[in-house]
Design an enzyme around this catalytic site. Sequence first.
Site, PDB file in Angstrom:
ATOM      1  N   ASP A 190       0.821  -1.205   0.000  1.00  0.00           N
ATOM      2  CA  ASP A 190       0.000   0.000   0.000  1.00  0.00           C
ATOM      3  C   ASP A 190       0.858   1.259   0.000  1.00  0.00           C
ATOM      4  OD1 ASP A 190      -2.631   1.373   0.458  1.00  0.00           O
ATOM      5  OD2 ASP A 190      -1.617   1.984   2.304  1.00  0.00           O
TER       6      ASP A 190
ATOM      7  N   GLU B 218       1.068  -0.605  -5.159  1.00  0.00           N
ATOM      8  CA  GLU B 218       0.104   0.457  -5.401  1.00  0.00           C
ATOM      9  C   GLU B 218       0.913   1.752  -5.488  1.00  0.00           C
ATOM     10  OE1 GLU B 218      -3.390   3.206  -3.595  1.00  0.00           O
ATOM     11  OE2 GLU B 218      -1.809   2.353  -2.359  1.00  0.00           O
TER      12      GLU B 218
END
Length: 738
Positions: free
Chosen positions: A410, A463
Amino acid sequence: MATPAPIDHSILGPVARGEYALPHDVLGAHVSGDTVTIRTRRPLADAVTFVVAGQDAEPTRVPAEHEVDGIWVAAIPATAGGAPDYRVEARYGPETITVDDPYRFLPTLGEVDLHLIGEGRHERLWDVLGSHLRTYPSVLGEVHGASFAVWAPNAVSVRVKGDFNDWDGRGYAMRSLGSSGVWELFVPGVEIGARYKYEINTRDGRWIEKADPMARASEVPPLTASVVTDTHYEWHDEAWLDRRAATDPHTSSMSIYEVHLGSWKKGLSYREAAEQLVEYVTWLGFTHVELMPLAEHPFGGSWGYQVTSYYAPSARFGVPDDLRYLIDRLHQAGIGVILDWVPAHFPKDSFALAEFDGTHLYEHPDPRRGEQKDWGTYVFNFGRTEVRNFLVANAAYWLEEFHVDGLRVDAVASMLYLDYSRNPGEWEPNQYGGRENLEAIALLQEANAVAYRVAPGAVMIAEESTSFPGVTTPTDAGGLGFGLKWNMGWMNDTLRYLGEDPVNRRYHHGELTFSLVYAFSEQFLLPLSHDEVVHGKGSLLAKMPGDHRTKLAGVRGLLAYQWSHPGKKLLFMGQEFAQGAEWNEERGLDWWHLDDPGHRGVAELLRRLNTLYREHPALWADDFTPGGFQWLDANDGDRNVLAYFRTDAAVAGVPLSEADVVVCVQSFSGMTHEDYRVALPFGGRWREVLNTDASEYGGYDVGNLGMVEARDEPYHGRSHSAVIRVPALGAIWLTPER
């Protein structure tokens, strides 16, 4: 009676209060010359007796004398065996209890462990830090208990407290293991399920309570204690792991169903999800499930992205072995598991990592690097060896201990740039004057290299929302070493385009075709994730213009476009049946939609897409080079149509006429196109294997009766073409009949 060895009585007070950094130097049994001196801390006891194991004889009872502040001492003659085995018998009024002594045991970490921790290279850090059940042989009987070890280099002293000592840590001071910064104690009698925390005496004289950073289990939030655990799980996914190790995930089919476990269906445990989620994902035909972060987090509204216990699966859904069961069941069903991982930042909750030993230990001490103001969190000190080790080992932990098949990392962009979300003057350049966070880059490279080494066939996914170069370039070539990168540009452009009324889309055609300009610059995954259906953005259905049936057709067309575009696929839960409401983590999905033929049709279409996707290597074998994608017509913006084909000819090493080929004619127009001429790669009969406007999917059955004939009529630079019907907001897929 032997005389106890002399001791500096000034240290007995700190020992009695649990404030001494080396309690094992005072408490326990110590041989000095021909005498063994035994000390124990038993405050409020009326009498204390040491029950000492004899050589080939009954144990000897040795009365102890009270020294100061609850410390009792006795001495016995030394024998050839060194310090003897013993127990402590303490009388409190009419009650007498016999216990083992935590201070008679050797350290549970060896010199090699401490050296590796100091070097930041202990890849199985979870095996030596945290709490671990242990069993030791003993003359007076086998000893069961738990060891505790924590890194707190700036602490003056550390104690462990829990439900096994009435949350009074004064009698359970841990010993400092020198310059490593590690503190350790073995506590007899502690069992699985025991709750505990550390009490840390800071340099400024404060006692603070902290959960264990290396705990492998925790209490159910909002409770915050760590929990002693152990695994007894027997895996049954050997066949899956063998296949995975022999497969390259980057050149294989990958369609991912993203799940927030707490709101997929409210109230499910890991084991209940193992039944219902496995059945549903199998029905839909996805190759993988991606679980949003499951490491323990105090606030459910963070969706797991503000982690306080990186090694503990959330207790909201069960114990760690229950999560193993869920993953095992998915593997047995042929479904891979990707887990969200959050190494970028952590919350400021006082019970967890923040200012762990009274100093900025895990977070960077400079607020220009150590705080993420957008999220109100701390940023890890990526350059500190022990912190880097904590994170790299954590990636390996989920891959090795829970058999996950990949990590989706993330907020990578927030790690890569020192000026991320900062105004001028709020950040400091790196040593070369640039904005790149060199320490975070090194961490990501190491984590990726370790992950690919310890888990053959796994995949690391970034990401990353910027154009940072080399995200999916191998580390030995100077890249970050990820296997896949989220294609945020494709997602943003596509959703912006689809938000336009079809009559206006001709003016935005470039937003569709632009993704193919950079589609092969990285190894991309196409995400339609949770981030796109929350916080007022609306669901995919809500983003579409038109009436309800038109919106459903728009969603079907979008999914067909995503599944045919180069790159792996990810779809967030609920969008597979075009949920009307945007996602809310406080309630479950609107499963009643599946009773509606239109919404059910979207799910049936997705099943068909996944079936075709698995069956046709053309759609996935060559995702990352121009050889796997060719335009047939990129310029028909006036009619809102794209035509292209996917093929595995280059990787299969065969001529196009012998390769797997899927021709895709994708219309984003609000009108049906009759007599639409489309170029085809070669002649022959072509089967219509997909029509998103089929009635079984909720459409109007505008199509081509299942077959198209490619005629020897050149068109758009191709030798053959065909005239077909293209449904409004629909996609037609054609494959050669052989």
